[in-house]
Design an enzyme around this catalytic site. Structure first.
Site, PDB file in Angstrom:
ATOM      1  N   ASP A  28      -5.810   2.841   6.265  1.00 48.65           N
ATOM      2  CA  ASP A  28      -6.627   3.089   7.448  1.00 48.65           C
ATOM      3  C   ASP A  28      -5.993   4.071   8.410  1.00 48.65           C
ATOM      4  OD1 ASP A  28      -4.541   1.167   8.270  1.00 48.65           O
ATOM      5  OD2 ASP A  28      -5.618   1.185  10.181  1.00 48.65           O
ATOM      6  N   ASP A  72       7.007   4.011   3.104  1.00 47.19           N
ATOM      7  CA  ASP A  72       7.331   5.273   3.787  1.00 47.19           C
ATOM      8  C   ASP A  72       8.807   5.232   4.183  1.00 47.19           C
ATOM      9  OD1 ASP A  72       7.144   7.654   5.156  1.00 47.19           O
ATOM     10  OD2 ASP A  72       5.989   6.862   6.825  1.00 47.19           O
ATOM     11  N   ASP A  91       0.822  -1.199   0.000  1.00 53.08           N
ATOM     12  CA  ASP A  91       0.000   0.000   0.000  1.00 53.08           C
ATOM     13  C   ASP A  91       0.866   1.263   0.000  1.00 53.08           C
ATOM     14  OD1 ASP A  91       0.910  -0.436   2.607  1.00 53.08           O
ATOM     15  OD2 ASP A  91      -1.041  -0.155   3.563  1.00 53.08           O
TER      16      ASP A  91
END
Ligand code: IMP
Ligand code: MG
Length: 178
Positions: free
Chosen positions: A158, A102, A99
């Site tokens: 989320d 980072d 997803d």
């Protein structure tokens, strides 16, 4: 839910367009190969299913679930596998679908773990690349969108398990974090 949204960064239309482009690129690159797509649960669920349907090749879908411990230990890349693959990936052409990348620590752990299983090839496709906070250099073959290091939700992403079912990617209002 919508009242918690501050700004839509990637619209539903932009997501759908980009996923189709990625699917075409992957279709071209994996002709005559044994593609195994690995979705990393839970954040990549919507992305990996849409992406798989945009790929015009026979492929196998498998899933892993991982959790990283809080920020302090995340800095050491401590990731725990909650659900392992069902398939043996030895000799297969593996595409890991994430997803968000980072710091890159989660991805670095996953790549090391998967590489040890002897796949023929191992590439990464991430929906979102946030390069500004990268701590480890991670090879990303395909990326959907490059964003600033802002926290975003939607399309699988989320905040405390909520907002995954928004059809776009957005930032939250400060009130939503209370
Ligand atoms: P990394 O190990 O720092 O690269 O973190 C990657 C993981 O952190 C992703 O797989 C996500 O689960 C989570 N993450 C990072 N940024 C966001 C965000 O903006 N929204 C939701 N989850 C995020
Ligand atoms: Mg994740």
């Amino acid at each position: 839910m919508l009242e918690d949204i501050a700004e839509i960064l990637v619209s539903e239309e932009a997501l759908s367009r980009r996923v189709k482009e990625l699917g075409q690129a992957i279709t071209n690159d994996y002709q005559d190969r044994e593609l195994v797509m690995i979705g990393v649960l839970r954040g990549s669920v919507f992305f990996v299913t849409d992406l798989a349907m945009a790929i015009d090749l026979p492929l196998v879908m498998d899933f892993m679930a991982v959790t990283s411990y809080g920020p302090a230990s995340a800095a050491h890349g401590v990731v725990r596998i909650l659900k392992d693959l069902d398939e043996d990936i030895r000799g297969k052409d593996v595409l890991l679908v994430e997803d968000v990348v980072d710091t890159g620590l989660t991805l670095a752990y996953l790549l090391k773990n998967l590489r040890a299983r002897g796949p023929a090839s191992l590439e990464v496709c991430t929906l979102i690349d946030k390069p500004d906070r990268r701590l480890v250099d991670t090879p990303i073959r395909y990326r959907g969108f490059t964003l600033k290091p802002e926290f975003v939700v939607g399309y699988g992403l989320d905040y405390r398990q909520r907002y995954r079912n928004l059809p776009f990617i957005a930032t939250l209002k400060p009130e939503a974090y209370r």
